[in-house]
Design a protein around this motif. Structure first.
Motif, PDB file in Angstrom:
ATOM      1  N   GLN A   1       0.806  -1.151   0.018  1.00  0.00           N
ATOM      2  CA  GLN A   1       0.183  -0.112   0.083  1.00  0.00           C
ATOM      3  C   GLN A   1       0.924   1.342  -0.056  1.00  0.00           C
ATOM      4  OE1 GLN A   1      -2.583   0.545   3.476  1.00  0.00           O
ATOM      5  NE2 GLN A   1      -3.806   1.945   2.430  1.00  0.00           N
ATOM      6  N   LEU A   2       0.353   2.252  -0.728  1.00  0.00           N
ATOM      7  CA  LEU A   2       1.129   3.659  -0.904  1.00  0.00           C
ATOM      8  C   LEU A   2       0.080   4.583  -0.438  1.00  0.00           C
ATOM      9  CD1 LEU A   2       3.083   3.669  -4.181  1.00  0.00           C
ATOM     10  CD2 LEU A   2       3.843   4.608  -2.177  1.00  0.00           C
ATOM     11  N   ILE A   3       0.599   5.178   0.693  1.00  0.00           N
ATOM     12  CA  ILE A   3      -0.450   6.432   0.967  1.00  0.00           C
ATOM     13  C   ILE A   3       0.370   7.723   1.064  1.00  0.00           C
ATOM     14  CG2 ILE A   3      -1.873   4.906   2.116  1.00  0.00           C
ATOM     15  CD1 ILE A   3      -0.275   5.761   4.909  1.00  0.00           C
ATOM     16  N   LYS A   4       0.012   8.908   0.946  1.00  0.00           N
ATOM     17  CA  LYS A   4       0.362  10.194   1.121  1.00  0.00           C
ATOM     18  C   LYS A   4       0.821  10.606   2.452  1.00  0.00           C
ATOM     19  CE  LYS A   4      -0.150  14.712  -0.812  1.00  0.00           C
ATOM     20  NZ  LYS A   4       0.355  15.407   0.101  1.00  0.00           N
ATOM     21  N   VAL A   5       1.859  11.234   2.598  1.00  0.00           N
ATOM     22  CA  VAL A   5       2.244  11.701   3.873  1.00  0.00           C
ATOM     23  C   VAL A   5       1.432  13.097   4.104  1.00  0.00           C
ATOM     24  CG1 VAL A   5       4.248  12.605   5.429  1.00  0.00           C
ATOM     25  CG2 VAL A   5       4.250  10.636   4.073  1.00  0.00           C
ATOM     26  N   PRO A   6       0.512  13.235   5.129  1.00  0.00           N
ATOM     27  CA  PRO A   6      -0.199  14.704   5.411  1.00  0.00           C
ATOM     28  C   PRO A   6       0.986  15.622   5.270  1.00  0.00           C
ATOM     29  CG  PRO A   6      -0.808  12.870   6.853  1.00  0.00           C
ATOM     30  CD  PRO A   6       0.315  12.265   6.191  1.00  0.00           C
ATOM     31  N   ASP A   7       0.347  16.804   4.825  1.00  0.00           N
ATOM     32  CA  ASP A   7       1.098  18.126   4.835  1.00  0.00           C
ATOM     33  C   ASP A   7       2.332  18.127   4.018  1.00  0.00           C
ATOM     34  OD1 ASP A   7      -1.113  18.993   6.356  1.00  0.00           O
ATOM     35  OD2 ASP A   7      -0.038  18.526   8.296  1.00  0.00           O
ATOM     36  N   GLN A   8       2.510  17.114   3.391  1.00  0.00           N
ATOM     37  CA  GLN A   8       3.968  17.064   2.651  1.00  0.00           C
ATOM     38  C   GLN A   8       3.588  16.997   1.170  1.00  0.00           C
ATOM     39  OE1 GLN A   8       7.222  16.995   4.037  1.00  0.00           O
ATOM     40  NE2 GLN A   8       6.023  17.519   5.811  1.00  0.00           N
TER      41      GLN A   8
ATOM     42  N   ILE B   1       3.461  10.648  12.677  1.00  0.00           N
ATOM     43  CA  ILE B   1       2.913   9.283  13.187  1.00  0.00           C
ATOM     44  C   ILE B   1       2.069   8.545  12.335  1.00  0.00           C
ATOM     45  CG2 ILE B   1       1.787   8.170  15.187  1.00  0.00           C
ATOM     46  CD1 ILE B   1       2.386  10.475  16.965  1.00  0.00           C
ATOM     47  N   VAL B   2       2.534   7.250  12.141  1.00  0.00           N
ATOM     48  CA  VAL B   2       1.797   6.542  11.268  1.00  0.00           C
ATOM     49  C   VAL B   2       1.358   4.854  11.973  1.00  0.00           C
ATOM     50  CG1 VAL B   2       3.821   5.314  10.217  1.00  0.00           C
ATOM     51  CG2 VAL B   2       1.733   5.486   8.751  1.00  0.00           C
ATOM     52  N   TRP B   3       0.178   4.380  11.728  1.00  0.00           N
ATOM     53  CA  TRP B   3      -0.045   3.291  12.190  1.00  0.00           C
ATOM     54  C   TRP B   3      -0.054   2.110  11.239  1.00  0.00           C
ATOM     55  CZ3 TRP B   3      -2.631   2.069  17.005  1.00  0.00           C
ATOM     56  CH2 TRP B   3      -2.739   2.841  17.934  1.00  0.00           C
ATOM     57  N   ALA B   4       0.852   1.042  11.570  1.00  0.00           N
ATOM     58  CA  ALA B   4       1.005  -0.264  10.430  1.00  0.00           C
ATOM     59  C   ALA B   4       0.398  -1.425  11.055  1.00  0.00           C
ATOM     60  CB  ALA B   4       2.751  -0.106  10.246  1.00  0.00           C
ATOM     61  N   ALA B   5      -0.277  -2.060  10.020  1.00  0.00           N
ATOM     62  CA  ALA B   5      -0.590  -3.494  10.504  1.00  0.00           C
ATOM     63  C   ALA B   5       0.152  -4.752   9.719  1.00  0.00           C
ATOM     64  CB  ALA B   5      -2.282  -3.420   9.798  1.00  0.00           C
ATOM     65  N   HIS B   6       0.710  -5.313  10.719  1.00  0.00           N
ATOM     66  CA  HIS B   6       1.452  -6.523  10.036  1.00  0.00           C
ATOM     67  C   HIS B   6       0.425  -7.709   9.973  1.00  0.00           C
ATOM     68  CE1 HIS B   6       3.880 -10.066  10.784  1.00  0.00           C
ATOM     69  NE2 HIS B   6       4.862  -9.433  10.655  1.00  0.00           N
ATOM     70  N   PRO B   7       0.650  -8.475   8.618  1.00  0.00           N
ATOM     71  CA  PRO B   7      -0.361  -9.359   8.396  1.00  0.00           C
ATOM     72  C   PRO B   7      -0.557 -10.581   9.451  1.00  0.00           C
ATOM     73  CG  PRO B   7       1.375  -9.078   6.795  1.00  0.00           C
ATOM     74  CD  PRO B   7       1.924  -8.314   7.902  1.00  0.00           C
TER      75      PRO B   7
ATOM     76  N   ARG C   1       2.299   1.686  16.579  1.00  0.00           N
ATOM     77  CA  ARG C   1       2.264   3.246  16.227  1.00  0.00           C
ATOM     78  C   ARG C   1       3.636   3.514  16.069  1.00  0.00           C
ATOM     79  NH1 ARG C   1       1.414   7.471  20.314  1.00  0.00           N
ATOM     80  NH2 ARG C   1       0.137   9.272  19.230  1.00  0.00           N
ATOM     81  N   ILE C   2       3.756   4.042  14.878  1.00  0.00           N
ATOM     82  CA  ILE C   2       5.462   4.376  14.409  1.00  0.00           C
ATOM     83  C   ILE C   2       5.486   5.945  14.405  1.00  0.00           C
ATOM     84  CG2 ILE C   2       7.012   4.063  12.611  1.00  0.00           C
ATOM     85  CD1 ILE C   2       5.309   1.359  11.832  1.00  0.00           C
ATOM     86  N   HIS C   3       6.780   6.481  15.013  1.00  0.00           N
ATOM     87  CA  HIS C   3       6.889   7.678  15.000  1.00  0.00           C
ATOM     88  C   HIS C   3       8.116   7.776  13.941  1.00  0.00           C
ATOM     89  CE1 HIS C   3       4.842   8.553  18.827  1.00  0.00           C
ATOM     90  NE2 HIS C   3       4.905   7.316  18.782  1.00  0.00           N
ATOM     91  N   PHE C   4       7.953   8.779  13.036  1.00  0.00           N
ATOM     92  CA  PHE C   4       9.262   9.144  12.314  1.00  0.00           C
ATOM     93  C   PHE C   4       9.881  10.384  12.652  1.00  0.00           C
ATOM     94  CE2 PHE C   4       5.979   7.503   9.114  1.00  0.00           C
ATOM     95  CZ  PHE C   4       6.579   6.460   8.540  1.00  0.00           C
ATOM     96  N   ASP C   5      11.252  10.303  12.210  1.00  0.00           N
ATOM     97  CA  ASP C   5      12.003  11.528  12.423  1.00  0.00           C
ATOM     98  C   ASP C   5      11.623  12.455  11.509  1.00  0.00           C
ATOM     99  OD1 ASP C   5      12.903  10.747   9.756  1.00  0.00           O
ATOM    100  OD2 ASP C   5      15.148  10.573  10.510  1.00  0.00           O
ATOM    101  N   GLU C   6      12.295  13.703  11.623  1.00  0.00           N
ATOM    102  CA  GLU C   6      11.437  14.904  10.763  1.00  0.00           C
ATOM    103  C   GLU C   6      11.647  14.647   9.170  1.00  0.00           C
ATOM    104  OE1 GLU C   6      10.134  17.403  11.870  1.00  0.00           O
ATOM    105  OE2 GLU C   6      10.231  16.934  13.799  1.00  0.00           O
ATOM    106  N   GLY C   7      12.899  13.782   8.657  1.00  0.00           N
ATOM    107  CA  GLY C   7      12.867  13.779   7.576  1.00  0.00           C
ATOM    108  C   GLY C   7      12.265  12.535   6.777  1.00  0.00           C
ATOM    109  N   TYR C   8      11.612  11.674   7.690  1.00  0.00           N
ATOM    110  CA  TYR C   8      11.198  10.418   7.227  1.00  0.00           C
ATOM    111  C   TYR C   8      12.226   9.507   6.643  1.00  0.00           C
ATOM    112  CZ  TYR C   8       6.826  12.952   7.529  1.00  0.00           C
ATOM    113  OH  TYR C   8       5.785  13.883   7.931  1.00  0.00           O
ATOM    114  N   ASP C   9      13.490   9.526   7.156  1.00  0.00           N
ATOM    115  CA  ASP C   9      14.544   8.745   6.756  1.00  0.00           C
ATOM    116  C   ASP C   9      14.665   7.619   7.662  1.00  0.00           C
ATOM    117  OD1 ASP C   9      14.843  10.072   4.457  1.00  0.00           O
ATOM    118  OD2 ASP C   9      16.124  11.685   5.788  1.00  0.00           O
ATOM    119  N   LYS C  10      14.183   7.607   8.881  1.00  0.00           N
ATOM    120  CA  LYS C  10      13.958   6.606   9.959  1.00  0.00           C
ATOM    121  C   LYS C  10      12.956   6.512  10.948  1.00  0.00           C
ATOM    122  CE  LYS C  10      17.530   8.671  13.011  1.00  0.00           C
ATOM    123  NZ  LYS C  10      18.952   8.398  13.487  1.00  0.00           N
TER     124      LYS C  10
END
Length: 887
Positions: A373-380, A425-431, A437-446
């Motif tokens: 699944q591909l979803i858009k990052v809000p406000d980016q 913050i993105v929520w991810a579902a494992h199969p 509940r996943i927290h990104f850094d500012e650049g969405y790199d890690k």
């Protein structure tokens, strides 16, 4: 065939006013009441070639046989032959291929050899010299098609050819209908012609070429300027005379085969009798289906509309439609998880990576396997996050049109579903392992932090799904709905979806939600969670939904696509809602009511069910004019039920006896209900509670009352006797007591008397002895010795007076009746003097009192007592007085 349990060929179809279907089948008359198929065979088991419903009769034609069927009181069809009414005519191996109700009230039966007219009492025969291939009423005339000889008019039971019809000569007429005040004549291989009553002209229409090519067999008027043409080679043509467009229903569209032997329109439903089976087509259906019969397409997982073309992603690759033709995108083979239009481009999440798709190309953008699944990052701007088999990837489209893609560090497990809570913050579902509940850094790199939820109240992790619904993070787990509470960082129940437990959310927007009950009936619910709710329960849709993989793709406000196991469904939402608001639900028919043994007649009266057959009651209902109906029923009585039913077979188990009212409704798509059909029945009480049992119980109760009364009477008499006896006994006891008391008084008196007598004797003797002693002392003072001796003798005689003893003995024996006898019997050596002493001792007299009575001294009494003890063989320690008192 497998459903209706009949032969393959269905030569003719007809529908009664209620919508029940009757089909002329190779094995007999097929009857479909909307829920159940029944095969009714003729007495001679011949093939039925024609059928026509007229009123409450179902007329059929067979080999040298025609007649009608009518339902009996139990809902079963019974056959009545009419051939016995034929006079002065002999069958010539005729089969009756068509039945037609004429305007003058007659029923016409057509074979290839003749026409038979039944007026209700007799049959008239029109016997032409040539073949009769069809007939119809047109402009008040009965028009007959004479095979390849053209058209004829029936006059006075003879056929007269119509003028100017050379163009029909040599062409086999197969069917005719009245269309736009003209007669549309269909031929086998030469298309259709129009006859206005005077001239015959070819029908100038492009569909005519199709009909010529595929061998026209049947024609039907479909209303609103539409015509239906059944062919032998290519199924059914639906032609719109207003637009000149037509569409084809054939094997590729879902028909069992392409040979249409008969057809009939009832309301918006088109029944097709096929060479192999029966088809029911809903015209103007807001749901249309595409089915891939070749197996090339496979199971569809996603649909996308891109540049005016429909693209499909399936387990075999990417496909698109070019006109009506399905084409494959080369290089896309393998499983497709997602098709999505982003930044003006169509991207494909694929088993082997992520690709950019066009009609002619399949260009790789990322080699990360499993683009879920591909979803858009809000406000980016032009920034997206993708879940894959091995974690998350960041997609950024540069101003130059290139895609910059790299892996986001810190997460390596599969992510099948994503939704953003905030831009970071993105929520991810494992199969399999749940949700995070996943927290990104500012650049969405890690990944800065991964938050898991644990504890007994946390939803199950298996196959969980996450959604962002109106800024709420919603979790579905094992059919239950929860939401994330950011205030206390917990998962709590989501009450807004409480009515949709065990249902999967397929799609949602700002207004509507699409749910599917994947575990049960697979019906799709389209709702705004308020009062607007629509149930889509088309049988083909429900049968072809893919468990856990179904998907709804909204293309615009009126069109949505639903993925299926072998294609897709297209839903016209506006049309669906229009039909829903205009829909008039028919009341269901009460078809059968049966208990464990009997089938009961349904005639409006209350049905009595014997209790011994009431453990299982079956009620069959049907709404034949409504496609794929659902029902709602209520049962009122000693036991109540109310629930929905997906089919018309309703069963009740172990109902208690009493009166019941059964109401059943046809349920619409929005769960609106039709007017009810009502059935009243009574479950008889068991034999031990029946009226005759009650009468017997009453008789037994009365008998028991009399028995109890008799028993109580006997008991009362017995009690009275006992009381009388008791009273008598008590009286006797009282009398005995009185007698005893009197005897005791007498004894006391006698004892007193005896004691007094004894005392008097003792005093007398004591006085005499005292006088004797005085005389003995003063013996010398007597001058006359003779006189002295006389005084002494008299005194001795007074002491030894036997009369005193006799009086004592008499009184003593009155008190102690047999004392002397018993004493002598026990001790026969006792002397009279011993007996006297024993009597005095029994009276408990002292030695001093006994001495004067026996005229001896006290010492003499003691010596006598000693001797008496010896005779009685008593020990010195024993009390002699006590022994004699108790003897």
């Amino acid at each position: 065939m497998s459903e209706y349990k009949g032969a393959s060929k269905n030569w003719d179809v007809s529908v009664n006013e209620n919508g029940e279907l009757f089909a002329a089948n190779n094995q007999g008359l097929l009857h479909f009441n909307g829920e159940q198929w029944t095969l009714n065979k003729l007495p001679n088991n011949t093939i039925i070639r024609s059928v026509e419903c007229i009123g409450d009769r179902v007329y059929t034609g067979s080999y040298e046989e025609f007649g009608y069927w009518i339902k009996n009181g139990y809902g079963k069809l019974e056959y009545n032959s009419l051939t016995h009414l034929i006079q002065n005519h002999v069958f010539t191996s005729e089969e009756f291929w068509e039945i037609f109700p004429s305007m003058d009230g007659k029923v016409l039966f057509r074979s290839f050899s003749a026409i038979y007219a039944y007026n209700g009492e007799e049959i008239q025969v029109v016997d032409p010299p040539h073949v009769v291939s069809d007939f119809i009423e047109f402009q008040g005339k009965l028009i007959v098609a004479g095979g390849t000889l053209g058209l004829f008019e029936v006059k006075d039971n003879t056929l007269k050819p119509l003028p100017i019809q050379d163009r029909l000569l040599g062409k086999t007429v197969t069917d005719m209908v009245v269309f736009n005040d003209k007669l549309l004549v269909g031929t086998k291989l030469n298309g259709c012609f129009l006859f206005d009553g005077h001239n015959v002209e070819p029908w100038a229409n492009r569909i005519n070429e199709e009909l010529k090519q595929h061998q026209l067999n049947k024609i039907a008027l479909l209303g609103k300027g539409q015509l239906g043409f059944g062919s032998i080679k290519n199924g059914m043509y639906l032609y719109d005379t207003n637009t000149g467009q037509f569409r084809v229903l054939n094997r590729e569209s879902g028909l069992e085969n392409n040979t249409v032997l008969s057809l009939l329109l009832f309301k918006d439903q088109l029944w097709l009798g096929l060479d192999n089976g029966i088809a029911r087509v809903r015209l103007n259906n807001p749901i249309t289906y595409y089915t891939d019969y070749s197996g090339t397409l496979g199971m569809v997982y996603d649909v996308a509309w891109y540049k005016g073309k429909l693209f499909l992603g399936s387990n075999t690759g990417v496909f698109y439609f070019d006109g009506n033709q399905l084409k494959f995108v080369e290089g896309s083979q393998d499983h497709v998880w997602e098709l999505v239009v982003l930044e003006g481009e169509l991207l494909c999440g694929h088993n082997t990576g992520t690709y950019k798709v066009t009609e002619n190309s399949f260009e790789e953008l990322s080699s990360a396997a499993g683009g879920y699944q591909l979803i858009k990052v809000p406000d980016q701007v032009a920034t997206y996050v993708q879940g894959t088999y091995n974690g998350l990837f960041k997609f950024v489209k540069t101003p130059g049109g290139e895609w910059n893609i790299h892996k986001i560090d810190g997460l390596d497990f599969p992510v099948k579903q994503l939704c953003f809570e905030t831009p970071n913050i993105v929520w991810a579902a494992h199969p399999y392992k749940g949700y995070y509940r996943i927290h990104f850094d500012e650049g969405y790199d890690k990944i800065a932090r991964i938050q898991e939820f644990q504890g007994p109240e946390v939803p199950s992790a298996f196959n969980a799904k996450v959604y962002n619904i109106k800024n709420h993070i919603v979790v579905n787990s094992e059919g239950k709905w929860y939401r994330y509470n950011p205030i206390d960082d917990s998962i709590i129940p989501f009450t807004e979806f409480k009515d949709y437990e065990n249902k999967e959310l397929l799609f949602f927007d700002d207004t509507y939600y699409w749910f599917v009950d994947a575990a049960n009936d697979k019906a799709i619910i389209h709702t705004d969670l308020k009062k607007d709710s629509l149930v889509i329960a088309d049988v083909p849709l429900r049968e072809r939904l893919a468990p856990d993989s179904q998907n709804v793709i909204k293309i615009n406000d009126s069109t949505a696509y639903i993925t299926l196991t072998d294609g897709f469904a297209k839903i016209n939402d506006l049309k669906l809602r229009s039909e829903w608001t205009e829909e008039v639900l028919p009341s269901p028919d009460l078809v059968v009511f049966r208990d464990q043994k009997n089938r009961h007649m349904i005639n409006g009266e209350t049905i009595l069910v014997p209790n011994r057959y009431s453990q299982s009651l079956s009620i069959e209902v049907a709404a034949p004019s409504y496609m794929a109906p659902n029902y709602y029923f209520e049962l009122d009585g000693p036991k109540t039920y109310s629930e929905y039913a997906e089919n018309g077979f309703i069963n009740f188990q172990n109902l208690p006896f009493g009166d019941y009212t059964f109401r059943v409704y046809t349920a619409g798509m929005d769960n609106t209900l039709s007017s009810p059909s009502v059935l009243r029945f009574q479950v008889a009480p068991p034999w031990y509670l029946s009226w005759y049992s009650m009468l017997l119980y009453f008789a037994l109760a009365v008998g028991l009352v009399f028995m109890v009364r008799a028993y109580n009477r006997r008991k009362l008499v017995r009690k009275q006797a006992e009381i009388q006896a008791q009273m008598e006994k008590e009286q006797q006891e009282r009398m005995a007591k009185l007698e005893k008391e009197e005897l005791a008084n007498e004894v006391r008196l006698k004892q007193n008397e005896l004691a007094s007598t004894t005392l008097n004797i003792a005093k007398k003797n004591e006085m005499i002895l005292e006088l004797k002693n005085m005389l003995l002392v003063n013996k010398d003072k007597f001058s006359n010795s003779q006189r002295y001796r006389s005084f002494i003798k008299k005194l001795n005689n007074s002491i030894e007076d036997t009369e005193d003893w006799k009086r004592f003995e008499v009184n003593f024996k009155e008190l102690h009746d047999d004392f002397f006898e018993r004493l002598l019997k026990a001790y026969p050596t006792l002397t009279p003097k011993d007996l006297k002493l024993c009597a005095y001792l029994k009276m408990n007299l002292s030695t001093k009192e006994i001495a004067p009575l026996m005229a001896i001294s006290v010492r003499g009494v003691e010596i006598h007592r000693y001797r008496l003890r010896k005779k009685l063989d008593m020990d010195s320690s024993d009390n002699l007085s006590n022994f004699l008192i108790t003897f």
